[in-house]
Design a protein around this motif. Structure first.
Motif, PDB file in Angstrom:
ATOM      1  N   LEU A 119       3.149 -12.482  -8.056  1.00  0.00           N
ATOM      2  CA  LEU A 119       3.240 -11.241  -7.294  1.00  0.00           C
ATOM      3  C   LEU A 119       2.326 -10.174  -7.870  1.00  0.00           C
ATOM      4  O   LEU A 119       1.592  -9.509  -7.133  1.00  0.00           O
ATOM      5  CB  LEU A 119       4.687 -10.742  -7.276  1.00  0.00           C
ATOM      6  CG  LEU A 119       4.915  -9.396  -6.573  1.00  0.00           C
ATOM      7  CD1 LEU A 119       4.576  -9.508  -5.090  1.00  0.00           C
ATOM      8  CD2 LEU A 119       6.351  -8.926  -6.759  1.00  0.00           C
ATOM      9  N   ALA A 122      -1.375 -10.638  -7.055  1.00  0.00           N
ATOM     10  CA  ALA A 122      -1.667 -10.344  -5.651  1.00  0.00           C
ATOM     11  C   ALA A 122      -1.668  -8.839  -5.400  1.00  0.00           C
ATOM     12  O   ALA A 122      -2.533  -8.314  -4.689  1.00  0.00           O
ATOM     13  CB  ALA A 122      -0.644 -11.036  -4.752  1.00  0.00           C
ATOM     14  N   LEU A 123      -0.718  -8.130  -5.998  1.00  0.00           N
ATOM     15  CA  LEU A 123      -0.654  -6.683  -5.802  1.00  0.00           C
ATOM     16  C   LEU A 123      -1.872  -5.989  -6.396  1.00  0.00           C
ATOM     17  O   LEU A 123      -2.372  -5.003  -5.837  1.00  0.00           O
ATOM     18  CB  LEU A 123       0.625  -6.124  -6.430  1.00  0.00           C
ATOM     19  CG  LEU A 123       1.941  -6.570  -5.792  1.00  0.00           C
ATOM     20  CD1 LEU A 123       3.122  -5.918  -6.503  1.00  0.00           C
ATOM     21  CD2 LEU A 123       1.970  -6.237  -4.309  1.00  0.00           C
ATOM     22  N   GLY A 126      -4.501  -5.867  -3.933  1.00  0.00           N
ATOM     23  CA  GLY A 126      -4.250  -5.074  -2.736  1.00  0.00           C
ATOM     24  C   GLY A 126      -4.049  -3.596  -2.960  1.00  0.00           C
ATOM     25  O   GLY A 126      -3.964  -2.832  -1.993  1.00  0.00           O
ATOM     26  N   LEU A 138       0.989  -9.834   2.251  1.00  0.00           N
ATOM     27  CA  LEU A 138       0.777 -10.969   1.364  1.00  0.00           C
ATOM     28  C   LEU A 138       0.977 -12.243   2.170  1.00  0.00           C
ATOM     29  O   LEU A 138       2.046 -12.457   2.753  1.00  0.00           O
ATOM     30  CB  LEU A 138       1.730 -10.931   0.169  1.00  0.00           C
ATOM     31  CG  LEU A 138       1.218 -10.180  -1.072  1.00  0.00           C
ATOM     32  CD1 LEU A 138       0.984  -8.709  -0.753  1.00  0.00           C
ATOM     33  CD2 LEU A 138       2.177 -10.331  -2.232  1.00  0.00           C
ATOM     34  N   ALA A 163      -8.442  -6.969  -1.036  1.00  0.00           N
ATOM     35  CA  ALA A 163      -7.758  -7.322   0.206  1.00  0.00           C
ATOM     36  C   ALA A 163      -8.776  -7.576   1.312  1.00  0.00           C
ATOM     37  O   ALA A 163      -9.865  -7.002   1.325  1.00  0.00           O
ATOM     38  CB  ALA A 163      -6.804  -6.205   0.607  1.00  0.00           C
ATOM     39  N   TYR A 194       5.005  -6.608   1.760  1.00  0.00           N
ATOM     40  CA  TYR A 194       4.036  -5.594   2.180  1.00  0.00           C
ATOM     41  C   TYR A 194       3.898  -4.517   1.110  1.00  0.00           C
ATOM     42  O   TYR A 194       4.883  -4.121   0.476  1.00  0.00           O
ATOM     43  CB  TYR A 194       4.475  -4.943   3.501  1.00  0.00           C
ATOM     44  CG  TYR A 194       4.859  -5.943   4.561  1.00  0.00           C
ATOM     45  CD1 TYR A 194       3.893  -6.694   5.217  1.00  0.00           C
ATOM     46  CD2 TYR A 194       6.196  -6.162   4.882  1.00  0.00           C
ATOM     47  CE1 TYR A 194       4.247  -7.633   6.176  1.00  0.00           C
ATOM     48  CE2 TYR A 194       6.564  -7.093   5.841  1.00  0.00           C
ATOM     49  CZ  TYR A 194       5.580  -7.833   6.484  1.00  0.00           C
ATOM     50  OH  TYR A 194       5.939  -8.763   7.418  1.00  0.00           O
ATOM     51  N   VAL A 259      -3.729 -10.156   1.402  1.00  0.00           N
ATOM     52  CA  VAL A 259      -4.050 -10.739   0.100  1.00  0.00           C
ATOM     53  C   VAL A 259      -3.308 -12.064   0.020  1.00  0.00           C
ATOM     54  O   VAL A 259      -2.137 -12.153   0.409  1.00  0.00           O
ATOM     55  CB  VAL A 259      -3.618  -9.810  -1.050  1.00  0.00           C
ATOM     56  CG1 VAL A 259      -3.685 -10.534  -2.387  1.00  0.00           C
ATOM     57  CG2 VAL A 259      -4.475  -8.561  -1.083  1.00  0.00           C
ATOM     58  N   GLU A 260      -3.987 -13.083  -0.475  1.00  0.00           N
ATOM     59  CA  GLU A 260      -3.325 -14.380  -0.580  1.00  0.00           C
ATOM     60  C   GLU A 260      -2.410 -14.414  -1.794  1.00  0.00           C
ATOM     61  O   GLU A 260      -2.803 -14.042  -2.899  1.00  0.00           O
ATOM     62  CB  GLU A 260      -4.350 -15.506  -0.689  1.00  0.00           C
ATOM     63  CG  GLU A 260      -3.701 -16.885  -0.718  1.00  0.00           C
ATOM     64  CD  GLU A 260      -4.715 -18.003  -0.823  1.00  0.00           C
ATOM     65  OE1 GLU A 260      -4.289 -19.166  -0.947  1.00  0.00           O
ATOM     66  OE2 GLU A 260      -5.932 -17.715  -0.782  1.00  0.00           O
ATOM     67  N   LEU A 261      -1.186 -14.847  -1.579  1.00  0.00           N
ATOM     68  CA  LEU A 261      -0.223 -15.036  -2.658  1.00  0.00           C
ATOM     69  C   LEU A 261      -0.358 -16.467  -3.151  1.00  0.00           C
ATOM     70  O   LEU A 261      -0.057 -17.415  -2.421  1.00  0.00           O
ATOM     71  CB  LEU A 261       1.200 -14.767  -2.160  1.00  0.00           C
ATOM     72  CG  LEU A 261       2.330 -14.956  -3.176  1.00  0.00           C
ATOM     73  CD1 LEU A 261       2.194 -13.963  -4.319  1.00  0.00           C
ATOM     74  CD2 LEU A 261       3.688 -14.798  -2.503  1.00  0.00           C
TER      75      LEU A 261
END
Length: 450
Positions: A119, A122-123, A126, A138, A163, A194, A259-261
């Motif tokens: 997580l 990914a954040l 983004g 995500l 992103a 989100y 964004v790809e998780l």
């Protein structure tokens, strides 16, 4: 900081069988955490604020018990009856005590993370798009259809750094949804997670879901508060339409990014996060370990510590501990005190540099990086220590990208390539650099070696 909203609601069927069963995200076993607890543990890092948990009043006891059993903290926001995610999200947004430009993370309690870094990585990709006003989704690549949250088509090829704009979002009610399901390229599915600014989300509700916005807002204002549990007002909440967040809001928007998780990523965490409050003895011992480089290329300091005893600036000059120096000067700046008369002050294209102290072992600077600018890193960054006074910094190393927030620190082991201010406010840093490294670098420049 990021304000998490965890969606742990219940359906009508869940409530009807509440005497014998609990929703899937609350299911646990001896020695095994529920998915709800796993999600809460994932957002227990220092970069996150205390989470707001949206759940049904029928399962309030379960939500509270599992929260305490995991040793975690959180605010409960209880829906009267079955969940209505669009109404629940707007109620949660209005219950936050946050500024308009604060980042909000919405995530379902049934999300399964193998590693918390899935997580956080990914954040980090983004954050910039979210700060600029996008709602960042995500997505995950899978061979099966994740129908509950919809399908995402990207406007361009996915990148691993930032992103990617979304060209098409199809929620499960869209007539074209089943057609997308059959296409081989349709492999990026929405996870229901989100990231967006608070004012971005409120504006989206105002434009596309006004009939949900007002009942949700009033249900919070007239709700019943007991300690950290707020039960929404039933009379007003029932007036809100029972739509999903995706159907009521997302499908109408243009400013979406994805964004790809990476659900398969299981690399060990390179950022060591410590408890928020520690004793002075533990703090000093931990600082010594961080300076000696035991934690790899950098180390995140505790988010909050007990107030240190006041020390005169003369004794600070004699300190050999870069982290202690950075912490002390950071406290002085935040308190409005003048730690030292600046011996050198320069204006750069990226912001402002102010030298606060030049000792035998360290050179201390107050750096101000303007929004959208990057701090140039010289050959003398090995062993340099930075502490964030105000704002947030995005740190790029050879292997990953990570956010560093207020009161967090890092020490360079040579792998840090760039420090960016991707926020909308100036980034204030205290930099403590080894004096010997800087002087050697200056000699190389003067001699034409570097």
């Amino acid at each position: 900081m990021i304000f998490p909203i965890v969606l742990a609601g219940a359906t009508e069927a869940d409530i009807a069988s509440s005497a014998d069963m609990v929703p899937m995200h609350f299911e646990d076993a001896a020695g095994i955490q529920s998915r709800y607890q796993t999600v809460l543990s994932t957002v227990a890092a220092p970069e996150f604020h205390t989470p707001t948990v949206l759940s049904s009043d029928s399962f309030a006891a379960v939500a509270r018990t599992q929260l305490e059993a995991a040793g975690l903290s959180g605010r409960l926001l209880l829906e009267p009856g079955a969940t209505k995610t669009a109404a629940g999200v707007i109620a949660a947004l209005h219950s936050l005590r946050a500024s308009a430009d604060s980042l909000v993370l919405i995530l379902p309690a049934d999300q399964d993370f193998d590693d918390p870094n899935q997580l956080q990585d990914a954040l980090a990709q983004g954050v910039q798009a979210a700060q600029q006003g996008d709602i960042v989704m995500l997505g995950v690549q899978t061979d099966r259809a994740c129908r509950s949250h919809g399908y995402i088509e990207c406007a361009q090829r996915l990148t691993a750094e930032t992103a990617t704009p979304v060209s098409t979002f199809l929620d499960q009610r869209s007539p074209a949804f089943d057609g997308w399901r059959e296409q081989p390229a349709a492999k990026l599915w929405n996870t229901g997670i989100y990231l967006a600014r608070l004012d971005t989300l409120l504006a989206a509700y105002k434009k596309h879901a006004a009939r949900i916005l007002m009942p949700g807002k009033t249900a919070v204002a007239r709700g019943h508060q007991v300690d950290d549990i707020l039960t929404l007002d039933p009379e007003n909440y029932r007036r809100a339409r029972g739509s999903s967040f995706e159907n009521a809001v997302l499908r109408h928007l243009d400013g979406l990014s994805v964004v790809e998780l990476d659900a398969g990523w299981d690399e060990l965490d390179a950022w060591q996060v410590e408890p928020e409050v520690v004793s002075d003895a533990v703090w000093e011992a931990w600082l010594s370990g961080s300076v000696s480089g035991e934690a790899g290329w950098c180390k995140t300091l505790p988010h909050r510590r007990r107030a240190p005893a006041e020390r005169p600036a003369t004794t600070m000059r004699e300190s050999s501990d870069a982290a202690t120096l950075a912490s002390w000067y950071s406290d002085q700046l935040r308190d409005g005190a003048s730690p030292a008369a600046a011996s050198q002050s320069t204006t750069e294209t990226w912001g402002h540099s102010e030298t606060l102290d030049m000792g035998a072992q360290h050179i201390v600077k107050h750096l101000t990086v303007l929004p959208g600018q990057s701090l140039p890193l010289s050959v003398a960054t090995l062993g340099t220590h930075w502490r964030v006074v105000e704002g947030s910094a995005m740190i790029a190393s050879q292997e990953r990208v990570q956010m560093v927030w207020r009161d967090q620190s890092l020490t360079s082991g040579g792998e840090i390539q760039q420090i960016d201010n991707i926020g909308i406010r100036p980034l204030h840093l205290i930099e403590v650099a080894p004096a010997r490294s800087i002087r050697m670098a200056e000699r190389r420049v003067l001699s034409g070696v570097a």
